[in-house]
Scaffold this motif. Structure first.
Motif, PDB file in Angstrom:
ATOM      1  N   VAL A 209       6.127   3.407 -11.049  1.00 26.48           N
ATOM      2  CA  VAL A 209       5.132   4.547 -10.484  1.00 26.48           C
ATOM      3  C   VAL A 209       5.239   5.408 -11.809  1.00 26.48           C
TER       4      VAL A 209
ATOM      5  N   ALA B 263       1.673   1.861  -9.532  1.00 23.00           N
ATOM      6  CA  ALA B 263       1.280   2.842  -8.593  1.00 23.00           C
ATOM      7  C   ALA B 263       1.096   4.014  -9.699  1.00 23.00           C
TER       8      ALA B 263
ATOM      9  N   PRO C  34      -3.204  -0.814 -10.261  1.00 17.50           N
ATOM     10  CA  PRO C  34      -2.312  -0.182  -9.510  1.00 17.50           C
ATOM     11  C   PRO C  34      -2.792   0.740  -8.246  1.00 17.50           C
ATOM     12  N   ARG C  35      -2.041   0.914  -7.443  1.00 19.33           N
ATOM     13  CA  ARG C  35      -2.190   1.727  -6.281  1.00 19.33           C
ATOM     14  C   ARG C  35      -2.339   3.425  -6.633  1.00 19.33           C
TER      15      ARG C  35
ATOM     16  N   LEU D  90       2.060   5.474  -1.409  1.00 18.75           N
ATOM     17  CA  LEU D  90       1.943   4.117  -2.116  1.00 18.75           C
ATOM     18  C   LEU D  90       2.154   3.053  -1.616  1.00 18.75           C
TER      19      LEU D  90
END
Length: 266
Positions: A8, A72, A110-111, A197
């Motif tokens: 992340v 993410a 990515p989210r 996420l």
């Protein structure tokens, strides 16, 4: 702990919300990369488990290395309001620059969880053009083709000590410009951003976040699932007032939006 740990990237990591996002993501078992301008300052503010990567959202050339390999991204950008840290250069262009950096990487999908603000669709406010630039940043994220969640929190840390029951609303109709629009603890904002996420139910949702009397739920999935998704292909959120026509937007903003759409379609 996260069932499927992610890498992340937290953008705005040393801000009052970003720091809590970093800690929350680490606590959930994710690998956390914090984008920071000042490593010495960040070392004092962030957990030792966070990987620090030096960069600045106003300097696009510093961002490709930061976004590379991230599964993410949490965006908690907030400008100081003037000069090189204005709503346009940070709250809006910072998001644009991160999305552009992603586009330079092959297969980077990515989210994204973006934090903006309650009242984002208000056209007249005491904050100048801040909310309009935040709304424009939302539009870029929706147009990006990425899986996203957009969270519009109420007023930070003005909730009572027994007010932690999360409330998700849509339509952005609370526009007093004060705490009457809703309040929420910073820690609760961080929890929602990180939970989004990995929650399938949070995809393509935009909502206002506040708290009321009661305890925080252990599972946010039902709250996400109860929300309506944003209309496919729309740059605005479901039930938002149509009071900011694209045709009336500055040319540079329309150009940015078209560039993001073109990259998503490529």
């Amino acid at each position: 702990m996260a069932t499927h740990p992610l890498t992340v990237l937290v953008v705005g990591a040393t801000g009052s919300i970003g720091r809590l996002v970093v800690a929350e993501a680490i606590a959930r078992g994710h690998t956390v990369r914090a984008l920071v301008r000042d490593r010495a300052k960040a070392t004092q503010l962030l957990p030792a488990d966070a990987e620090l990567v030096t960069g600045d959202v106003t300097r696009p050339e510093t961002l490709p290395d930061a976004v590379a390999g991230a599964n993410a991204i949490v965006l908690t950008l907030g400008s100081f309001g003037t000069g090189s840290s204005s709503p346009e250069t940070v709250d809006y262009a910072g998001v644009r620059n991160v999305l552009t950096a992603l586009a330079s990487l092959d297969r980077a999908r990515p989210r994204v969880a973006l934090m903006t603000s309650v009242g984002a669709t208000t056209r007249s406010s005491g904050y100048g053009h801040l909310l309009e630039w935040k709304r424009r940043s939302e539009r870029l994220v929706r147009a990006s083709g990425l899986t996203y969640t957009i969270v519009r929190p109420g007023w930070f840390d003005l909730n009572g000590p027994d007010e932690h029951r999360l409330v998700f609303l849509q339509g952005d109709r609370r526009r007093s410009g004060g705490p009457a629009d809703g309040t929420v603890a910073r820690a609760d904002i961080a929890r929602v951003l990180v939970a989004a996420l990995t929650a399938p139910e949070a995809a393509a949702r935009t909502f206002e976040l506040m708290t009321e009397q009661g305890s925080a739920p252990s599972d946010l999935g039902p709250l996400f699932a109860a929300l309506d998704q944003d209309p496919p292909g729309s740059v605005d959120a479901v039930r938002d007032e149509a009071n900011m026509p694209l045709a009336d937007e500055p040319q540079r903003v329309r150009d940015d939006l078209e560039a993001v759409r073109a990259r998503a379609a490529a």
